[in-house]
Structures are given as structure tokens and as C-alpha cells.
Design an enzyme around this catalytic site. Sequence first.
Site, PDB file in Angstrom:
ATOM      1  N   GLY A   1      -6.377  -3.575  -7.562  1.00 28.71           N
ATOM      2  CA  GLY A   1      -7.487  -2.674  -7.257  1.00 28.71           C
ATOM      3  C   GLY A   1      -6.995  -1.313  -6.806  1.00 28.71           C
TER       4      GLY A   1
ATOM      5  N   ARG B   1     -13.079 -14.312  -1.085  1.00 27.06           N
ATOM      6  CA  ARG B   1     -12.197 -14.945  -0.089  1.00 27.06           C
ATOM      7  C   ARG B   1     -12.978 -15.718   0.970  1.00 27.06           C
ATOM      8  NH1 ARG B   1      -7.478 -10.255   0.340  1.00 27.06           N
ATOM      9  NH2 ARG B   1      -6.421 -10.914  -1.579  1.00 27.06           N
TER      10      ARG B   1
ATOM     11  N   GLN C   1      -9.067   2.442  -0.304  1.00 29.56           N
ATOM     12  CA  GLN C   1      -8.928   2.702  -1.739  1.00 29.56           C
ATOM     13  C   GLN C   1      -9.920   3.779  -2.168  1.00 29.56           C
ATOM     14  OE1 GLN C   1      -9.301  -1.085  -3.730  1.00 29.56           O
ATOM     15  NE2 GLN C   1      -7.311  -1.784  -2.997  1.00 29.56           N
TER      16      GLN C   1
ATOM     17  N   ASP D   1      -6.860  -7.818   5.040  1.00 32.00           N
ATOM     18  CA  ASP D   1      -6.074  -8.688   4.147  1.00 32.00           C
ATOM     19  C   ASP D   1      -5.555  -9.935   4.870  1.00 32.00           C
ATOM     20  OD1 ASP D   1      -6.544  -6.954   2.075  1.00 32.00           O
ATOM     21  OD2 ASP D   1      -4.667  -5.865   2.319  1.00 32.00           O
TER      22      ASP D   1
ATOM     23  N   ARG E   1      -3.179 -13.974  -1.724  1.00 29.99           N
ATOM     24  CA  ARG E   1      -3.263 -14.235  -0.276  1.00 29.99           C
ATOM     25  C   ARG E   1      -3.824 -15.635   0.014  1.00 29.99           C
ATOM     26  NH1 ARG E   1      -1.078  -9.611   1.376  1.00 29.99           N
ATOM     27  NH2 ARG E   1      -1.887  -7.696   0.465  1.00 29.99           N
TER      28      ARG E   1
ATOM     29  N   ARG F   1       1.501   4.261  -3.127  1.00 32.99           N
ATOM     30  CA  ARG F   1       1.309   5.687  -2.849  1.00 32.99           C
ATOM     31  C   ARG F   1       2.593   6.475  -3.069  1.00 32.99           C
ATOM     32  NH1 ARG F   1      -2.441   2.654  -0.461  1.00 32.99           N
ATOM     33  NH2 ARG F   1      -4.447   3.553   0.161  1.00 32.99           N
TER      34      ARG F   1
ATOM     35  N   SER G   1       0.830  -1.211   0.000  1.00 29.52           N
ATOM     36  CA  SER G   1       0.000   0.000   0.000  1.00 29.52           C
ATOM     37  C   SER G   1       0.865   1.261   0.000  1.00 29.52           C
ATOM     38  CB  SER G   1      -0.897   0.024   1.249  1.00 29.52           C
ATOM     39  OG  SER G   1      -1.843  -1.003   1.179  1.00 29.52           O
TER      40      SER G   1
HETATM   41  C1  S3P Z   1      -5.627  -1.188   0.163  1.00 24.00           C
HETATM   42  C2  S3P Z   1      -6.801  -1.162   0.842  1.00 24.00           C
HETATM   43  C3  S3P Z   1      -7.601  -2.346   1.177  1.00 24.00           C
HETATM   44  C4  S3P Z   1      -6.804  -3.627   1.029  1.00 24.00           C
HETATM   45  C5  S3P Z   1      -5.967  -3.649  -0.213  1.00 24.00           C
HETATM   46  C6  S3P Z   1      -5.015  -2.466  -0.262  1.00 24.00           C
HETATM   47  C7  S3P Z   1      -4.919   0.079  -0.120  1.00 24.00           C
HETATM   48  O1  S3P Z   1      -8.729  -2.422   0.318  1.00 24.00           O
HETATM   49  O2  S3P Z   1      -7.657  -4.747   1.065  1.00 24.00           O
HETATM   50  O3  S3P Z   1      -5.204  -4.845  -0.277  1.00 24.00           O
HETATM   51  O4  S3P Z   1      -3.723   0.049  -0.476  1.00 24.00           O
HETATM   52  O5  S3P Z   1      -5.546   1.137  -0.007  1.00 24.00           O
HETATM   53  P1  S3P Z   1     -10.069  -1.567   0.627  1.00 24.00           P
HETATM   54  O6  S3P Z   1      -9.650  -0.193   0.834  1.00 24.00           O
HETATM   55  O7  S3P Z   1     -10.911  -1.719  -0.592  1.00 24.00           O
HETATM   56  O8  S3P Z   1     -10.669  -2.236   1.815  1.00 24.00           O
END
Ligand code: S3P
Length: 450
Positions: free
Chosen positions: A93, A344, A168, A313, A386, A26, A22
Site C-alpha cells: 500500500g 485484521r 500513507q 501495525d 503480520r 521513503r 516505512s
Molecule cells: C505506513 C503507514 C501505515 C502502516 C503501513 C505503513 C507508511 O498505514 O499501517 O504499514 O509507511 O506510511 P496508514 O498510513 O494507512 O495508516
Amino acid sequence: MDYEIRGASSINGAFKVPGDKSISHRALLFSSLANGVSEIRGISTGGDVSSTAQCLTLLGTDIVRRDGIVTVKGKGKRSYNAPVSPLDAGNSGTTMRLLAGILSAQKFDSTLTGDETLRRRPMQRIIDPLSQMGANIVPSYNMTAPLKIFPSSKFHGIRYELPLPSAQVKSSILLGGIHADGETIVVEPVESRDHTERMLKLKKIQTPSGLETTVTGEYIVEPAEYEVPGDISSAAFFLSAGAILPNSSVTAIGITLNPTRTGLLDVLKEMGAKVVIENVREAAGEPIGDVTVSHAELKGMAIGGQLIPRLIDELPIIGVIGAFANGETVVRDAHDLRRKESDRIVAVVDNLAAMGADVEELDDGFVVRGSGSLNGTELDSYKDHRIAMAFAVAGLAASGKTVIRHSEWAQISFPEFFEILENLVVLGKQGNDPFPAGVGKSGLTAAEGS
Ligand code: S3P
């Protein structure tokens, strides 16, 4: 490729995991929006973060990787070039949702696409708020990707209360917000990971409606030197193995201890494992430290509510831990787990059931009634990194032989996973080799072998 594991007697030793996924996404995105040169050390080696780097390169950002240091030459906000082809977020995502916030404010057309899995994942959660800001996004069937993004006639700030905790979605809106006219306020009823706010140094205030973060279109992203801490979500697999295998003790060096990410450590403690945190320090504006988890008798527990975003996660590996704890481990309030890289809830329940566990599917989670043992068998990774890694750990603690089909999906976040696992586990249950055809032995990485 198929990966074969036999039950191990214990797991011991210290290890380092690559940079947090994450934070790495960023660091790349914010560096591309800064006017000047940023340096990123310890970036995630996984496929998802490469997807972000590739998209940014297509948008004209100069990104060079040398001797483990990534140098990003940003040219400031609104400096991207119109991409000549669709931007492919792969399996990620985070790449798609965060980029959508930035691209909604640009003066050119773009298309965000992804692999088969990502093209099935829900995008309405970002299309709704970004459209309220004036974005012009045309999704595909059922509000999924590919997303075609056209210039907006007026892109402006909004106040948005998140209907579900999602870092996200929050980050997508905030990244739109730093390009929008006026003020954008995101309100979170339950806090999710806060790396965006920390890295952009945004203030958060608690109000009766929730935790509020405000940005304006005047915001300037500064170039920076990022030292990415180790990924607690990658370390989670080995720490959990340390908790369930007898005579085990493992130490993760230099991992994120951001409280929005440490739910698993709280769960391991409450279940009875020994958890010791040492050398707490700071990197990239995040608390980091060394975490040792040692085996003890575990008891099941209920996991839900505000805890869920802090370990979202880690829920697949928590399912596996549940099989080795006394009594029931109940996970609730995790409906969004069905919308991850795989469903999951189904993947955890079906794989645990195939290993002989007493497990029950719930609409928003699962129940595992621990028996202290699992039987090795053939399992699927569900094309989900995962799930591949959680069930490799299950295989380590099971009797007999476990085969993880399509184990190469681990590369999405953690290409080094199998090699580190093999280094930490020395002896099988009957004194044999737990990895007769392991990746470390053949010299192949999981992907090369596939
Ligand atoms: C993430 C946020 C999480 C997480 C993903 C990474 C991020 O998802 O499950 O692996 O980097 O912002 P959500 O924000 O959709 O819960």
C-alpha cells in the site's frame, strides 16, 4: 508453506532486525527524486520494499545493490521516464499510495497496479485529495487499483484536512505537493508516523485545526546517505514473545524509537512487562536504541484514540498478548484495521478463537479476555505478513502444536523472521524441539519451501 511450531519454555537473547520498512520505501523514493547519488545502508529486505525499487527502476531510476549498500542515481524531480508497462506495487500500500502522489504530477500516462489483496484496498483516500490538486486518476471498480494516471492540465497545491490518521495519505499529498504549483498544507487531527516530514526536513506546526505541514512546488530533494534503523514493527513480535513467555528476556538492537512508532513499548510497560531502553542515538534523522523486554505478570488494558496510529501495525500481536494478560484487553478506534493487508480484526478474532481464547469482535476493534493459555491448532495467515508472524508467536506460547498455513507471507516485510525466532528459542515446553521442521534446519527460507 506450512510452518509448524510447538510451545516453547522461554525466549532469550539479543537480535537485530532488518531496516525499517516505512523508512526504506521513503529513502528509495526520495533518492529517486534527488539530483545526485544517494546511498542507503540497512534497507528492508522485505518484498514490499523490493516492489518500490522495481517500480522506480521501470520509471528509469538507476538502483544498484552491492555488499548491502543500495546506490540510487537520481536525476531530480520530473526526470522519470514514461513506464513501458504497468507499475506493480505487489502487496505494498505504501508503494502505491506514495507513488500515486508523484505520478499525478508527471507529463506521461502511467498505471499503478498490485496483487489481488492490494487491488481490493481503498484508494479513494488518495484519489480525493490528489484530484482536488488537479490530478487525473481513473480508478477501477469501487475506487480501487489498477489506477490509471493521466497528465494533469494544472496540478496545484491545496489545504487538506485528513479525515483519518494515515501516513500513507499524508505522504502521498506531500509528494504531490513538492511537484505542485503553490503551497500544499496537510492537516492531521491525530499524528501518524512522520518519516516523510523528518526525511524531507519539513516543519510541522500545531494549530487549532491540528498538526500542519506545508510544502511548495519549489522544494528540492537533496541526495543523502541513509542509515536505515531496525524496524520496530518487526522487532515487535520477539519483544512481545519476551513479555508473554515465562523466564524470558529479549533485546532488539538498534530499532526505531520514533515516538510516532513506539506505542507498543508504552502498552507493554502499562501491561506490566519490564521494558528497558538503552544506547539511544540517531540514524537517518530518527532516534534509535536498544530495547529489552522481560517477562512479568501482565494485566489487560484499553487501547484507543491517539495511541492507535502509534501502534497500528502492532495490533495483531497485541491481540495475542491480550490472551496472556489478566482481565480484558480492549482495542477500539481501529476501524482501519479492516482495510490492511487483510481484515485484521477478523483475522485476529478468528485465529484467537480457534486457539480457544475468549475473544469478541467489535466494529472498530476487539476484546480479548485473557486466560493465560492458548491451544495449538491449524491457523491461516490470511495472506497477511503480520498475521503470519503474530500467530507464530501465539504458537510459541500455546500448548501443543500450531501450524501456520501460508507462512511465506512473512516475507512481505521480514524474510528473516522464522530464522531469528528459531535462534532465540532453544527449548520447547517439554524439553523438546519447538521447530521440528524449522526453516533454519532445512536451510530453506519460507519462500523457497512454498
Ligand atoms: C505506513 C503507514 C501505515 C502502516 C503501513 C505503513 C507508511 O498505514 O499501517 O504499514 O509507511 O506510511 P496508514 O498510513 O494507512 O495508516
